[in-house]
Design an enzyme around this catalytic site. Structure first.
Site, PDB file in Angstrom:
ATOM      1  N   ASP A 407      22.940  69.904  48.867  1.00 15.45           N
ATOM      2  CA  ASP A 407      21.661  69.194  48.791  1.00 15.45           C
ATOM      3  C   ASP A 407      20.834  69.833  47.672  1.00 15.45           C
ATOM      4  O   ASP A 407      21.191  70.896  47.141  1.00 15.45           O
ATOM      5  CB  ASP A 407      20.945  69.317  50.139  1.00 15.45           C
ATOM      6  CG  ASP A 407      19.806  68.323  50.307  1.00 15.45           C
ATOM      7  OD1 ASP A 407      19.699  67.400  49.484  1.00 15.45           O
ATOM      8  OD2 ASP A 407      19.029  68.480  51.261  1.00 15.45           O
ATOM      9  N   GLU A 410      20.076  68.148  42.236  1.00 13.49           N
ATOM     10  CA  GLU A 410      19.813  67.312  41.062  1.00 13.49           C
ATOM     11  C   GLU A 410      19.741  68.122  39.745  1.00 13.49           C
ATOM     12  O   GLU A 410      20.139  67.547  38.718  1.00 13.49           O
ATOM     13  CB  GLU A 410      18.512  66.524  41.271  1.00 13.49           C
ATOM     14  CG  GLU A 410      18.603  65.416  42.294  1.00 13.49           C
ATOM     15  CD  GLU A 410      18.668  65.927  43.727  1.00 13.49           C
ATOM     16  OE1 GLU A 410      19.233  65.229  44.578  1.00 13.49           O
ATOM     17  OE2 GLU A 410      18.156  67.026  43.986  1.00 13.49           O
ATOM     18  N   ASP A 484      17.127  60.545  51.148  1.00 14.88           N
ATOM     19  CA  ASP A 484      16.061  60.593  52.148  1.00 14.88           C
ATOM     20  C   ASP A 484      15.457  59.209  52.399  1.00 14.88           C
ATOM     21  O   ASP A 484      14.339  58.908  51.968  1.00 14.88           O
ATOM     22  CB  ASP A 484      14.973  61.562  51.694  1.00 14.88           C
ATOM     23  CG  ASP A 484      15.472  62.999  51.638  1.00 14.88           C
ATOM     24  OD1 ASP A 484      16.511  63.285  52.248  1.00 14.88           O
ATOM     25  OD2 ASP A 484      14.826  63.824  50.983  1.00 14.88           O
TER      26      ASP A 484
END
Length: 790
Positions: A407, A410, A484
């Site tokens: 997670d 990015e 999300d």
């Protein structure tokens, strides 16, 4: 009067000229044909054209220098030797393979792609390839009236993407997730065009921030990048499935996942203590709700340090992992890239002393704030760092953990830009590049490091990796969830086209957070979403801290019973799903499919966003609005039988279908078959039954390709698998079944196929391998015959 300094005459103080002007590549000056490429020198740049296969051609335009053929990490398909014929006239140069024709117009330089019959695929007219002084490169293509666009990876909105524009820049987006929210977490600069039943595709092989614009003009679309080359591949099709095969030949295909990764997953941000995790697992067992995975979000760590457990919250992690595995449940922990700045923390010490972290050109470490506070970030562009990161996962594998959840990769940073400083310089395996160029590859390379490390550490077992972010080719390492989302009906609706377009973009193993991650879900929404989740490739219920818990039992017995029913249905359908995961591994085809993939000549399927297919013969048409028990369903050609009621519906028709809260409309195409297994509380329990459900048509034939293996090892790469083709011939009054010779050495727990024939009105005889069978029709008008596995 104030004294002025020399800054008053700084050239930047002049009035800015606005957006820099566009420069066309110009006309052809000269060209050269070598064995594997055609090189063109134009007035304002260089262009190379290369055939990778008969049906794949690459184009590189560079306005500054001769094209650089060092491709991105996304491309792993090797060019094959292709016989290319070259014909030149005064106006054109024609390059031809057996599948593709590339026509080069000399003045001005324009490129057109045509199939072997001369049908136009992609071509340029008044505009072609160009650039501006800021370094942006751009390509314009003609957009025909009948063009429909799909793919682009993880994008919000409806299935079809004509009339939209998108950016590729991996971005942490907690809220909102609306149809116009762009960009999101994944960057997959690839799309497919469907025109009058035939398809072709385009992959823009550029890692800078890229843009696709199918919105600004009626008759042209464009793709551009902030820097680098205009480097793209054209895929000839001609079917949508062919395009996916061609694209995944280039960017790779997924390994077959472990079977446990295909079961039901339960997660929350966070289950904060070992006691809570154990109680959760016990509740699943007490309530007899199947589950294969429980996730640990960031609270399991010691102050969010990766490769640690909080000894107070989780005093005995190894014993916990072992106990849950004995109960059939795996633990999957979250692992983020940010490494806490702490001189007493071993991972940080190693990273600094061994030069593993991202730096500025001048040598200073880059620091950003994430969950642990001020953190350093591994430079995954360097092979040495990827190996180090992978080896660090021994911390988890030693505990018995076989799956990892990446997670915040990015990479997400708590600042205004939401990511790393663009002036950071990555080592890039000896070819340094700024973060501005390699940002979109960061999570992809973290995935490579994690998957590769776990694969080595598990010594023959298949690892499972889940990632939030990636680039083209991420399917080689990880499943992708859609980030999300929120507990809104609109987000349930949006998840279907998002997952279908990911599947069309090579990422077959994908799904949303069932129930919605943020906001408070409700009983009806969670129930309807669980029904959908039972048929999405990745099936995880996940919710956020501060919001309502949403385990299947949180809303009373009525809804618990319905959700249990559909989670059990997931396990019954696992053999059927597993077969399609094998196809994704072999040729890249998605498990969850838009209807047009199977029916490309049916224009009514082109924009259907609220139905999907599993494989080639099953349509799922969920209810996705509140207080609703009826919906319109479109069924393509053929006759279709409703799975739960055995009603028959005609194809090429729209039907009003009723589905109470405990029903999910599922339709099986007549003249085909599906495979079922027995319900289990976990995939660790053996599959003792293998049922083949046959839905005869009046006339026709069908081949069912049953596939199985141990679901855990890489033995399927040799001979440790079971492949068996079972063919069905449907004629008036009879059915002929041929169970063909099996391939592979794998011996499953089941020894026989139970072949169940549905809707047998007027069938007098059934033959299996030429031998007529004694049949007895039961009260449901079904016949069950047992056939040994050959």
């Amino acid at each position: 009067m104030l004294e002025e300094t020399s800054f008053a005459i700084h050239p930047g103080a002049k009035k800015k000229l606005g957006k820099t002007s566009y420069h066309d590549i110009g006309s052809l000056i000269k060209f050269h044909h070598s064995k594997d490429k055609m090189s063109f020198v134009c007035q304002h740049g260089w262009v190379d054209v290369s055939f990778y296969r008969e049906d794949i051609v690459g184009v590189i335009m560079n306005p500054k220098q001769m094209p650089d053929h060092k491709t991105t990490k996304a491309v792993i398909g090797n060019p094959k030797h292709v016989q290319v014929q070259v014909k030149e006239t005064d106006e054109n140069i024609l390059l031809s393979s057996d599948m593709l024709q590339v026509e080069i117009q000399k003045n001005p330089f324009r490129v057109g792609f045509y199939d072997k019959d001369g049908r136009a695929l992609v071509y340029e007219d008044d505009r072609g390839m160009g650039f501006n002084e800021s370094g942006e490169v751009i390509g314009y293509k003609v957009m025909e009236e009948q063009d429909h666009f799909y793919g682009f990876g993880e994008k919000a909105g409806f299935l079809e993407k004509r009339g939209e524009s998108y950016k590729m820049w991996n971005t942490d987006v907690y809220a909102p997730h609306n149809p116009e929210t762009d960009p999101l977490y994944e960057s997959i600069p690839y799309f497919m065009t469907l025109r009058e039943g035939k398809a072709h595709g385009l992959f823009f092989n550029n890692t800078f921030k890229t843009s696709f614009d199918m919105k600004s003009e009626e008759d042209h679309y464009s793709f551009s990048a902030e820097g680098g080359q205009l480097d793209y591949f054209l895929f000839a099709g001609p079917t949508p499935k062919d395009v996916i095969e061609q694209y995944t030949y280039l960017t790779g295909r997924m390994p077959i996942p472990p079977k446990w990764a295909l079961g039901y997953h339960q997660s929350r941000y966070s289950y904060e203590t070992e006691q809570e995790v154990r109680e959760l697992a016990n509740t699943f067992k007490e309530k007899k709700i199947p589950v294969d995975v429980i996730y640990l979000d960031i609270h399991y760590m010691n102050e969010y340090r990766v490769f640690t457990f909080d000894s107070e919250r989780f005093p005995s992690p190894k014993q916990m992992v072992q106990d849950l595995k004995e109960a059939g449940i795996r633990i999957v922990p979250i692992v983020d890239p940010g490494v806490k700045k702490d001189p007493e923390y071993l991972t940080y010490q190693e990273g600094v002393l061994q030069d593993m972290f991202c730096k500025y050109l001048e040598g200073d470490l880059y620091f950003g704030e994430v969950w642990p506070g001020i953190s350093a970030f591994p430079d995954f562009t360097d092979e040495k760092v990827r190996e180090w990161w992978g080896k660090n996962h021994k911390f988890y594998s030693d505990l018995g953990i076989e799956g990892i959840w990446n997670d915040m990769n990015e990479p997400a940073v708590f600042n205004e830009s939401k990511t790393m400083d663009l002036s950071v310089v990555h080592r890039n395996d000896g070819d340094p590049k700024t973060h501005r160029e390699l940002h979109n590859l960061y999570g992809f390379l973290m995935g490579e490091a994690t998957y590769g490390g776990m694969k080595k550490l598990l010594q023959g077992k298949r690892p499972f990796l889940l990632t939030r972010t990636g680039f083209s080719g991420i399917q080689r390492y990880a499943a992708v969830w859609t980030g999300d989302n929120r507990s809104f009906w609109e987000h349930l609706q949006m998840s279907l086209p998002m997952c279908m377009n990911l599947g069309l973009s090579g990422v077959a193993f994908t799904g949303p957070d069932v129930g919605g991650f943020a906001h408070d879900t409700n009983a009806e929404l969670l129930t309807r979403w669980t029904q959908v989740g039972a048929f999405t490739p990745y099936f995880r219920n996940h919710s956020a801290i501060g919001f309502r818990y949403q385990e299947p039992w949180q809303f009373g017995d009525k809804h618990e019973d319905i959700m249990r029913k559909f989670i059990e249905l997931r396990y019954r359908w696992l053999p059927q799903l597993y077969r399609w995961f094998k196809e994704a591994h072999d040729v890249g085809a998605p498990v969850m499919r838009p209807l047009f993939l199977e029916y490309p000549n049916d224009v009514k399927t082109y924009s259907i966003s609220d139905q999907f297919m599993i494989g080639d013969n099953v349509i799922i048409a969920p209810i996705m609005t509140p207080k609703t028990t009826d919906r319109v369903v479109y069924l393509p050609k053929g006759d279709w039988i409703r799975y739960d009621t055995e009603e028959t519906f005609s194809g090429n028709n729209t039907h009003l279908i009723q589905a109470e809260l405990d029903q999910l409309p599922i339709f099986i195409r007549k003249g085909s078959a599906i495979v079922h297994g027995n319900v289990r509380l976990s995939t660790m329990e053996p599959q003792t039954d293998c049922e083949i459900h046959v839905y005869p048509s009046e006339q026709g034939s069908y081949e069912l390709h049953h596939y199985d293996d141990d679901g855990e090892s890489f033995g399927y790469e040799s001979e440790q698998f079971l492949k068996q083709t079972i063919s069905f011939l449907f004629e008036k009054g009879k059915i002929e079944v041929q169970v063909k010779e099996r391939l592979g050495e794998y011996q499953p727990d089941y020894q026989n196929y139970k072949i169940v024939f549905h809707d047998l009105k007027g069938r007098e005889s059934i033959y299996i391998n030429g031998k007529m069978q004694k049949i007895a029709v039961d009260k449901e008008n079904q016949i069950t015959l047992t056939v040994p596995i050959l």
